[in-house]
Design an enzyme around this catalytic site. Sequence first.
Site, mmCIF file in Angstrom:
data_model
loop_
_atom_site.group_PDB
_atom_site.id
_atom_site.type_symbol
_atom_site.label_atom_id
_atom_site.label_comp_id
_atom_site.label_asym_id
_atom_site.label_seq_id
_atom_site.Cartn_x
_atom_site.Cartn_y
_atom_site.Cartn_z
ATOM 1 N N ASP C 151 0.867 -1.194 -0.158
ATOM 2 C CA ASP C 151 -0.118 -0.042 -0.116
ATOM 3 C C ASP C 151 0.871 1.112 -0.148
ATOM 4 O O ASP C 151 1.385 1.650 1.238
ATOM 5 C CB ASP C 151 -0.945 -0.091 1.307
ATOM 6 C CG ASP C 151 -2.002 -0.851 1.068
ATOM 7 O OD1 ASP C 151 -1.930 -2.079 0.308
ATOM 8 O OD2 ASP C 151 -3.005 -0.799 1.878
ATOM 9 N N LYS C 215 -6.362 3.399 -3.727
ATOM 10 C CA LYS C 215 -7.043 3.521 -2.390
ATOM 11 C C LYS C 215 -7.279 5.057 -1.823
ATOM 12 O O LYS C 215 -6.510 5.860 -2.236
ATOM 13 C CB LYS C 215 -5.959 2.730 -1.466
ATOM 14 C CG LYS C 215 -6.158 2.850 0.050
ATOM 15 C CD LYS C 215 -5.259 1.967 0.655
ATOM 16 C CE LYS C 215 -5.198 2.222 2.274
ATOM 17 N NZ LYS C 215 -3.988 1.281 2.976
ATOM 18 N N LYS C 251 -9.903 0.558 -2.822
ATOM 19 C CA LYS C 251 -9.873 0.218 -1.550
ATOM 20 C C LYS C 251 -10.130 1.545 -0.609
ATOM 21 O O LYS C 251 -9.132 2.495 -0.557
ATOM 22 C CB LYS C 251 -8.602 -0.352 -0.864
ATOM 23 C CG LYS C 251 -8.320 -0.463 0.477
ATOM 24 C CD LYS C 251 -7.104 -1.000 0.887
ATOM 25 C CE LYS C 251 -6.983 -0.885 2.610
ATOM 26 N NZ LYS C 251 -5.515 -1.572 2.950
#
Lengths: 280, 483, 315
Positions: C151, C215, C251
């Site tokens: 991430d 995300k 996300k």
Amino acid sequence: MSNRIDVKKTYKLFINGAFPRSESGRTYEIKNANGVFIANLCLASRKDLKDAVVAARAAQSRWNKASAYNKGQVIYRIAEMLESRRAQFVDEITVFTGTTKIKAQKEVTDCVDRLVWYAGWTDKLSSLTGALNPVAGPYYNFTLPESMGVIAAIAPETPSLLGLIDAIAPIIVGGNTVVVLASTKAPLSAMSFAEVLATSDVPVGVINILTGKKDEIAPWMASHMDIDGFDISGLDAQSHGAIRIAGAENLKRIFRFKSADPGRILAFLENKTVWHPIGL
Amino acid sequence: METPVNFDYAPAPESRAIVTIKPTYGHFIAGKFVAGRKHFPTINPATEEVLSQIALAGKAEVDSAIAAARKAYITTWSKLSGKERGKYLFRIARIMQERAREFAVLETLDNGKPIRESRDVDVPLAAAHFFYHAGWADKLEFAGLGTSTKPHGVAGQIIPWNFPLLMLSWKVAPALATGNTVVLKPAESTSLTALLFAEVCQQAELPAGVVNIVTGDGSTGALIVNHPGIDKIAFTGSTEVGKIIARAVAPTHKSVTLELGGKAANIIFDDAAIDEAIEGIVNGVFFNQGHVCCAGSRLLLQENIVDEVLEKLKVRMAKIRVGDPMDKNTDLGAINSKEQLLKIQDLSRVGESEGGARWSAPCDFPKKGFWFAPTIFTGVTQAHRIAREEIFGPVLSVLTFRTPQEAMDKANNTPFGLSAGIWSEKGSRILWASQQLRAGVIWVNTFNKFDPTSPFGGYKESGWGREGGRHGLSAYLKGVGHE
Amino acid sequence: MSFYGLVDGTEASLKKYLGALSGVDQVGADARAAMLATRSIKTSSKRWAIDTAISMVDLTTLEGADTPGKVQALCTKAVRPDPMNSDVPSVGAVCVYNDMVRIARIHLDSIGGEHVGVAAVSTAFPSGRASMAVKIQDTQDALDAGASEIDMVIDRGAFLRGDYIGVFNEIVQIRKLCGTGVHLKVIFETGELVTYDNVRKASFLAMAAGADFIKTSTGKVTPAATPPVVLVMLEAVRDFYTMTNTRIGVKPAGGIKNTKDALKQLVLVNETAGPEWLTPTLFRIGASSLLNDLLMQRMKMDDGYYASPAYVTID
């Protein structure tokens, strides 16, 4: 007494900035208060009306787009031109209607002053009658007056010139164009006023003036599908019902007025409301 | 974890237990419910279930309602100060908020519109209209409409079936705020919320006769329009009926406002925020099953984005949830009546026979009730009937344009002038277009938004006058400069 | 790298690609998200959605005070969210700082959680303020420790000053490090990009650069995963699929605290990108406290009465 033969004026219609005769070739006699023949006036036909509406429609978009400042100056210019011809109009009204010179002077003065008053309205309308509406949401929402389009009018019989100006001016202040039928009995100063218009800065087609008979022209004005509004102040009350019925075909806005009032201007304006989101 | 086939939402029905529908209704005259003589059924258009028997007002009922309104005008309402009138309106607004859920359920049952819309749009806006106008009642001299304005007296008000309670509030709130009394006739197929509103008037202790509600069909409406005891007519409905009313009152001194049909252009420029524009198209024409006079029923697409927009629009339309209006997840409910359904079907057939390419979102309809799938016609031109006539259903005609001026010319090429939509991210073009469009309401980068503070109404054959905002007050006052 | 044929790696081609994107109207996007939030998810749909949401949780701890004990407890919960009920699915992954990756992986493997991924926050998380060399080393550490998902944060400063190619190149480099086996999620920190136009632009930039997931947030800045921001990102992955035939995941992270919030997210997915995205391989929810609320709602649906926090584990 001079031996000179007067050069008399031929009175014609005022359509699209020009002075045509009625396509019908018809005229009617105008006499002064003592019954003496003065002139042959055009007896406008429904086809003259049709031509005038075409001219008014063609002129409307450009007149509407002119800035309020410009429109105000154009109307003020009409007042200037009328002022410069005061003596002529006072004479005409005195001779044609048999009124006193003092009364004629007052009418012309009122006409000039009325035009000046209307001229000042052009750039005040939206700030006085518009609104920023506080809607319950993230939207900028405003309402502004906007021109209605082509408006027809029947001017009252008397006072013939002031009545004509009260018919024309409030209509054009907000960006409309007009086709007006002048006083039937006293149309001469109306047609002289057309000369004033022709020498002022009014774009062609913005103001069109017909002479003729109300009962002949008014029903065609009422039923004409390209006329958006109709000032029937100059019509007798008993004809209003039939006129309004004919006007319902395109839901024409038909009004009559009792005075020179801002409401008279607003009656022939539409209100447009615009929404836009406010966000990043 | 396997990829799911679908996230089908289980039924989420709103409970109808909150409303009590009587088997038979009468009229509301002089503060009391008066039994009717003749009756006709009102049905739930989603199920065809008969909900109740509605009274059909004839001359006697209309006479007595107008007499009650006149008496109330003379004896109480015109003697009350604006401040006190306003307090009654505030009371009404509050009671409508308290009973909002009941109104929403009843509206959905009677009209067929999704509960989400009656709950989130119709009923809250209706209460807001009363709250807004309540505040005007004691401030009319500041409304910029002149210093010598007066109420007309008795207003006859005839409202349509597409937003029954909301249209009632658009009519009744300004009329009462300006000091008029009213005789209101709801649409034949949607009387129930108006009759519930009558109970609200009772709870608010509104003086008897200030609001009178008579139910019935077009014949009842005609009795009101032609009644000599009426001073002002306010009508929302079709342009056809609007013209009949205009002719009927022509020889009289009755003042008239008309809120009529439309065929709004929703114009998408190539620089628009496309996803929001798609939402705007959907909301523009499928909101309330397209039973909206200001619906964006003519989509005008700039030619260079036609394929992209249509592709996205079809994907989006396929997600519109059509079905049980009482389900909280329903987006498109039932067509209000069989008659209206036949009209929509008929005009859609015309669209096909004239060569328009029809595409409808796939839908499973309930077995009973009146339904029509969200539908678009592509390849439509200004010369097609479906681009000119108001369909009043979930049917969108798609046209194209090449230049901004062409878009304006096409948008304005109609006898109607109620509303229009503009989608663009360019400020100067937006303002230019909003000046060019000949319509009373212009939605830019949004559509079908309504607010009591915002004047609503049309140009040309879309009607006379405005409702809402400061401008709407003049409809209920005389002495504003013209007759 | 081919970048799906959308850009050629030059600044000019990237600017052209991003310049062709349509704008986003904030009020319209907010209204659409608010409308979808009114969806009422009941009975069997709700039950399905709760289990789906559990399987999509990236169970997260990103605290300075994280210890091996805390991370191990998190891993245990990730594998068996409800120790009393084996029907409850495992979460999608645990999400930790890179020094905890090895601890997490070893513990998961030791308790039968081989199927639960380990996501490492990377590239100088959460601020992204470090040299590229440090960011590369940061990522490499996580990969070496066994991270299956990275991430990464973008350099918001670079994005906001218009250095799109700089942001793009950082993602490209991290993508190369990850290879094909490790999932790359690119965090925008939408609360710092502020406008939806920027969110849309960042989404298309990251997808072309090779992101597997986009995300919203680090969880350290508010606002984070608001419904309209997620809506805009879902529209972006949907449009990117139309352009490239490739499905990119989304996300949301930060601010999704209860079942109601999570169901709203699933509705957004269902009605925007489509039901194809309703899988943990294409949709994850970064959260910590959310999981217990999902479990309590699940108990309520099974038992018919409301649950108490005493019946779910605190970690």
